[in-house]
Scaffold this active site. Structure first.
Site, PDB file in Angstrom:
ATOM      1  N   HIS A 202      23.747  21.282  28.791  1.00 34.17           N
ATOM      2  CA  HIS A 202      25.068  21.857  28.489  1.00 34.17           C
ATOM      3  C   HIS A 202      25.053  23.389  28.570  1.00 34.17           C
ATOM      4  O   HIS A 202      24.028  24.012  28.312  1.00 34.17           O
ATOM      5  CB  HIS A 202      25.489  21.524  27.046  1.00 34.17           C
ATOM      6  CG  HIS A 202      25.825  20.079  26.789  1.00 34.17           C
ATOM      7  ND1 HIS A 202      24.982  19.232  26.121  1.00 34.17           N
ATOM      8  CD2 HIS A 202      26.916  19.351  27.073  1.00 34.17           C
ATOM      9  CE1 HIS A 202      25.553  18.049  25.998  1.00 34.17           C
ATOM     10  NE2 HIS A 202      26.717  18.083  26.565  1.00 34.17           N
TER      11      HIS A 202
ATOM     12  N   ASP B 137      28.792   9.568  20.395  1.00 31.72           N
ATOM     13  CA  ASP B 137      27.500  10.156  20.752  1.00 31.72           C
ATOM     14  C   ASP B 137      26.489   9.836  19.667  1.00 31.72           C
ATOM     15  O   ASP B 137      26.371  10.549  18.672  1.00 31.72           O
ATOM     16  CB  ASP B 137      27.660  11.667  20.934  1.00 31.72           C
ATOM     17  CG  ASP B 137      26.340  12.342  21.269  1.00 31.72           C
ATOM     18  OD1 ASP B 137      25.311  11.632  21.390  1.00 31.72           O
ATOM     19  OD2 ASP B 137      26.336  13.577  21.396  1.00 31.72           O
TER      20      ASP B 137
ATOM     21  N   ASN C 280      31.266  15.985  33.395  1.00 33.40           N
ATOM     22  CA  ASN C 280      31.952  16.838  32.419  1.00 33.40           C
ATOM     23  C   ASN C 280      31.764  18.291  32.834  1.00 33.40           C
ATOM     24  O   ASN C 280      30.622  18.724  33.070  1.00 33.40           O
ATOM     25  CB  ASN C 280      31.352  16.664  31.029  1.00 33.40           C
ATOM     26  CG  ASN C 280      31.711  15.340  30.402  1.00 33.40           C
ATOM     27  OD1 ASN C 280      32.354  14.493  31.021  1.00 33.40           O
ATOM     28  ND2 ASN C 280      31.285  15.146  29.161  1.00 33.40           N
TER      29      ASN C 280
ATOM     30  N   GLY D 204      27.324  18.530  30.944  1.00 32.55           N
ATOM     31  CA  GLY D 204      26.722  19.769  31.448  1.00 32.55           C
ATOM     32  C   GLY D 204      26.925  19.919  32.947  1.00 32.55           C
ATOM     33  O   GLY D 204      26.061  20.434  33.656  1.00 32.55           O
ATOM     34  N   GLY D 205      28.092  19.496  33.436  1.00 30.52           N
ATOM     35  CA  GLY D 205      28.358  19.534  34.882  1.00 30.52           C
ATOM     36  C   GLY D 205      28.349  20.945  35.459  1.00 30.52           C
ATOM     37  O   GLY D 205      28.041  21.132  36.639  1.00 30.52           O
TER      38      GLY D 205
ATOM     39  N   ASP E 225      35.654  13.711  23.206  1.00 28.54           N
ATOM     40  CA  ASP E 225      34.297  14.040  23.653  1.00 28.54           C
ATOM     41  C   ASP E 225      33.401  14.203  22.423  1.00 28.54           C
ATOM     42  O   ASP E 225      33.792  14.867  21.453  1.00 28.54           O
ATOM     43  CB  ASP E 225      34.351  15.344  24.459  1.00 28.54           C
ATOM     44  CG  ASP E 225      33.072  15.596  25.256  1.00 28.54           C
ATOM     45  OD1 ASP E 225      32.345  14.638  25.543  1.00 28.54           O
ATOM     46  OD2 ASP E 225      32.843  16.775  25.612  1.00 28.54           O
TER      47      ASP E 225
HETATM   48  P1  13P Z   1      29.337  22.387  30.425  1.00 27.44           P
HETATM   49  O1  13P Z   1      30.117  23.279  29.532  1.00 27.44           O
HETATM   50  O2  13P Z   1      27.908  22.763  30.504  1.00 27.44           O
HETATM   51  O3  13P Z   1      29.975  22.222  31.779  1.00 27.44           O
HETATM   52  O4  13P Z   1      29.304  20.937  29.742  1.00 27.44           O
HETATM   53  C1  13P Z   1      30.492  20.264  29.418  1.00 27.44           C
HETATM   54  C2  13P Z   1      30.199  18.995  28.700  1.00 27.44           C
HETATM   55  O5  13P Z   1      29.249  18.301  28.976  1.00 27.44           O
HETATM   56  C3  13P Z   1      31.116  18.576  27.634  1.00 27.44           C
HETATM   57  O6  13P Z   1      30.723  17.361  27.047  1.00 27.44           O
END
Ligand code: 13P
Length: 278
Positions: free
Chosen positions: A173, A103, A224, A202-203, A81
């Site tokens: 995020h 990224d 994610n 930022g799920g 990631d």
């Molecule tokens: P969150 O921690 O906000 O769920 O985001 C996870 C993420 O996007 C990792 O790349």
């Protein structure tokens, strides 16, 4: 079984669900996520991000994800990631990862395309997958977001050859509570001009009913999720430590986190329609 990102996102797109990309910080959470995926009969993406890699070498992450994936009865992707350089991608490929995110979202468009195309070519030559990012996904209480431009997204997808595209469509995020929700109109404009699977970083901040709706009815094929499950782990760990002041063996303490973290992860799979798919 170990799988690439393309191998799990294709069926998700076709059948109308999304696969969770779960942020891992160590062995106990990663193992709980695999157990949750097996219990749900769901595919899983294990992710090692920059914080995880600062804590433990990428080679150890790669070996750990592969050991977990190879022993699992469901498809498991070993995903890097937020790789930032070609060197990050090469190190992950050498470590056994099956998917690398590069990224380049902080770079000007041309440079992002150039970097991402190079990493996608490297990954594909090794039989692996690549995720790119266009538009800036900000951080709660930190860097602001810049939404993904649909025309740029069409060009980015075409010229880089990525297997998945992370977009900025109202996601942020590190949100500890569900936020405002995503910009559906912008998602539709991006979908109208690209056919690559879309990824939402930022799920944790995306309301669960919107996750379900988008998983079933959009080209978003990966959410994610980090903060939501790290909060579940943290709460379980606090309780486990407090339960018995005489206990000092970390394996015994950490064992008590397994069930609550597995249950929280199972809810994440169910919430994006990923259960009973494999
Ligand atoms: P969150 O921690 O906000 O769920 O985001 C996870 C993420 O996007 C990792 O790349």
């Amino acid at each position: 079984m170990i799988a690439t990102l393309a191998e799990v996102l294709g069926p998700a797109l076709r059948d109308g669900y999304a696969v969770p990309g779960l942020v891992c910080l160590g062995w106990e959470d990663a193992r709980a996520y695999v157990r949750a995926a097996e219990a749900e009969r769901a595919p899983l993406i294990l992710q090692a991000g920059p914080g995880a890699r600062a804590h433990m070498p990428v080679a150890v992450w790669g070996a750990m994800f592969r050991a977990l994936g190879e022993a699992a009865s469901v498809p498991v992707v070993a995903h890097l990631d937020h790789g930032l350089t070609v060197g990050d991608a090469r190190a992950a490929i050498a470590a056994g990862f099956t998917s690398v995110m590069i990224d380049g979202s902080a770079l000007p468009l041309e440079q992002n395309i150039h970097l991402t195309a190079e990493v996608a070519a490297l990954a594909h030559a090794a039989g692996l997958s690549c995720e790119g990012e266009l538009g800036v996904v900000g951080y709660a209480g930190g860097k602001a977001s810049t939404g993904t431009d649909p025309d740029e997204a069409a060009r980015f997808a075409r010229e880089t050859g990525v297997d998945a595209l992370a977009v900025s469509v109202g996601n942020v995020h590190l949100q500890q509570d569900a936020g405002q929700g995503l910009d559906l109109a912008l998602i539709r404009r991006i979908e109208a001009v690209t056919d690559v699977p879309l990824v939402i970083h930022g799920g944790s901040g995306v309301p669960v009913d919107q996750r379900a709706m988008l998983a079933a009815g959009s080209r978003i094929a990966k959410f994610n999720v980090g903060t939501e499950l790290r909060m579940a782990f943290g709460a379980a760990l606090r309780e486990a430590v407090a339960r018995d002041p005489a206990r000092f063996d970390r394996i015994a303490i950490l064992r008590d986190t397994e069930e609550p973290v597995t249950e929280a992860a199972r809810a994440v799979f169910r919430g994006m329609g990923a259960s009973n798919r494999v």
